[in-house]
Design a protein around this motif. Structure first.
Motif, short mmCIF file in Angstrom:
data_model
loop_
_atom_site.label_atom_id
_atom_site.label_comp_id
_atom_site.label_asym_id
_atom_site.label_seq_id
_atom_site.Cartn_x
_atom_site.Cartn_y
_atom_site.Cartn_z
N LYS A 1 59.42 46.51 -26.95
CA LYS A 1 60.05 47.79 -27.43
C LYS A 1 59.69 47.90 -29.04
CE LYS A 1 64.11 47.46 -24.49
NZ LYS A 1 65.55 47.39 -24.63
N ALA A 2 59.63 49.19 -29.45
CA ALA A 2 59.38 49.45 -30.83
C ALA A 2 60.44 49.74 -31.74
CB ALA A 2 58.37 50.68 -31.05
N TYR A 3 60.39 48.94 -32.62
CA TYR A 3 61.62 49.22 -33.59
C TYR A 3 61.17 49.62 -34.90
CZ TYR A 3 64.42 46.19 -30.61
OH TYR A 3 65.24 45.72 -29.55
N PHE A 4 62.21 50.57 -35.60
CA PHE A 4 61.83 51.09 -36.77
C PHE A 4 63.08 51.51 -37.73
CE2 PHE A 4 62.08 54.54 -33.72
CZ PHE A 4 62.70 55.70 -34.16
N ILE A 5 62.97 51.84 -38.90
CA ILE A 5 63.72 52.31 -39.64
C ILE A 5 63.77 53.81 -39.68
CG2 ILE A 5 64.84 52.13 -41.87
CD1 ILE A 5 63.57 49.35 -42.18
N GLY A 6 65.02 54.40 -39.63
CA GLY A 6 65.09 56.02 -39.62
C GLY A 6 66.50 56.36 -39.94
N ALA A 7 66.66 57.43 -39.98
CA ALA A 7 67.87 57.93 -40.41
C ALA A 7 68.20 59.17 -39.61
CB ALA A 7 68.20 58.47 -41.98
N SER A 8 69.49 59.65 -39.10
CA SER A 8 69.98 60.76 -38.49
C SER A 8 70.85 61.39 -39.14
CB SER A 8 70.17 60.40 -37.00
OG SER A 8 70.54 61.57 -36.19
N GLY A 9 70.73 62.88 -39.46
CA GLY A 9 71.78 63.69 -40.10
C GLY A 9 72.32 63.31 -41.36
N SER A 10 73.56 62.98 -41.62
CA SER A 10 73.81 62.55 -42.99
C SER A 10 74.25 61.07 -43.21
CB SER A 10 75.07 63.31 -43.52
OG SER A 10 76.42 63.01 -42.21
N LYS A 11 73.86 60.46 -42.02
CA LYS A 11 74.10 58.98 -41.77
C LYS A 11 73.17 58.23 -42.64
CE LYS A 11 75.16 56.96 -37.93
NZ LYS A 11 75.21 56.81 -36.47
N PRO A 12 73.43 56.84 -43.15
CA PRO A 12 72.44 56.23 -43.95
C PRO A 12 71.40 55.91 -42.94
CG PRO A 12 74.34 54.94 -43.72
CD PRO A 12 74.69 56.38 -43.13
N THR A 13 70.37 55.36 -43.44
CA THR A 13 69.15 54.63 -42.66
C THR A 13 69.86 53.69 -41.75
OG1 THR A 13 68.63 53.05 -44.36
CG2 THR A 13 67.26 55.12 -44.29
N ALA A 14 69.16 53.54 -40.44
CA ALA A 14 69.65 52.35 -39.64
C ALA A 14 68.28 51.80 -38.95
CB ALA A 14 70.53 53.10 -38.67
N LEU A 15 68.61 50.87 -38.07
CA LEU A 15 67.64 50.37 -37.22
C LEU A 15 67.36 51.06 -35.87
CD1 LEU A 15 65.54 48.13 -36.72
CD2 LEU A 15 67.43 46.57 -35.62
N TRP A 16 66.31 51.54 -35.44
CA TRP A 16 66.15 52.45 -34.30
C TRP A 16 65.39 51.66 -33.29
CZ3 TRP A 16 67.13 57.86 -33.21
CH2 TRP A 16 68.08 58.19 -34.07
N VAL A 17 65.47 52.10 -32.14
CA VAL A 17 64.48 51.40 -31.10
C VAL A 17 63.88 52.70 -29.96
CG1 VAL A 17 66.47 50.89 -29.42
CG2 VAL A 17 64.40 49.55 -29.26
N SER A 18 62.91 52.14 -29.45
CA SER A 18 62.00 53.23 -28.67
C SER A 18 61.33 52.39 -27.69
CB SER A 18 61.08 53.96 -29.31
OG SER A 18 60.57 54.78 -28.25
N ASN A 19 61.63 52.73 -26.35
CA ASN A 19 60.74 52.28 -25.20
C ASN A 19 59.70 53.03 -24.98
OD1 ASN A 19 61.69 54.29 -23.99
ND2 ASN A 19 62.89 52.96 -22.52
N GLY A 20 59.29 53.96 -25.98
CA GLY A 20 58.18 55.06 -25.79
C GLY A 20 58.55 56.21 -24.81
N THR A 21 59.66 56.34 -24.46
CA THR A 21 60.10 57.58 -23.84
C THR A 21 61.15 58.43 -24.85
OG1 THR A 21 62.21 56.80 -22.78
CG2 THR A 21 60.03 56.66 -21.56
#
Length: 170
Positions: free
Chosen positions: A104-124
């Motif tokens: 799985k790919a992990y990355f740092i991102g943010a969504s809306g007004s929330k602070p940055t967080a740890l995100w995950v993707s399985n490619g979909t």
């Protein structure tokens, strides 16, 4: 490779190409818009943080300045597209700091007004989501079945370790 288009010293867009080293094997994958108010050295729409994931490449780019999107490409124009709208709307945050753990790919991102967080993707698109909600923001790496990164809860910055789940993050 990536080229910028400019007029009078201002970036007007970016073009992403794929090549096998010859003119006949060089093809445009996607054009990314720019704005006339955006100097070349301060582009939010420029694709960046290219990261191999399986047979594809993941990368970050804003469709318009201020929105961070997770993109994927299989090296074809039709296979180069937004994978997930990580941060729609106005902001200067884009996805970054990619690493792979347990396929799985992990990355740092943010969504809306929330602070940055740890995100995950399985490619979909359906398999791309926030994995751990905390202020994760730098130096994301994987090793020995764990993720490591700088982050904070509150005002103290420290090194965090995660298995990719909220209970396994400390």
């Amino acid at each position: 490779f990536l080229t910028n288009c400019q007029r009078n010293g201002w970036k007007t867009g970016w073009k992403l190409y794929v090549t096998r080293g010859t003119a006949s094997t060089t093809h445009l994958l996607h054009s990314f818009p720019g704005t006339s108010r955006e100097p070349l050295e301060a582009s939010e729409t420029a694709p960046h943080d290219f990261f191999p994931y399986g047979q594809e490449v993941l990368f970050s780019s804003g469709v318009n300045p201020g929105n961070g999107e997770l993109w994927r490409s299989d090296g074809t124009p039709s296979g180069t597209r937004i994978l997930a709208h990580v941060h729609p709307g106005p902001s200067n945050w884009l996805t970054n700091e990619f690493t792979v753990m347990n396929n799985k790919a992990y990355f740092i991102g943010a969504s809306g007004s929330k602070p940055t967080a740890l995100w995950v993707s399985n490619g979909t698109t359906a398999g791309t989501h926030e994995a751990v909600s905390l202020n994760a923001y730098d130096n994301l790496v994987s090793g020995a079945g764990r993720l490591y990164f700088l982050g904070s809860k509150g005002t103290t910055t420290s090194i965090w370790s995660s298995d990719g789940t909220p209970p396994g993050t400390h």
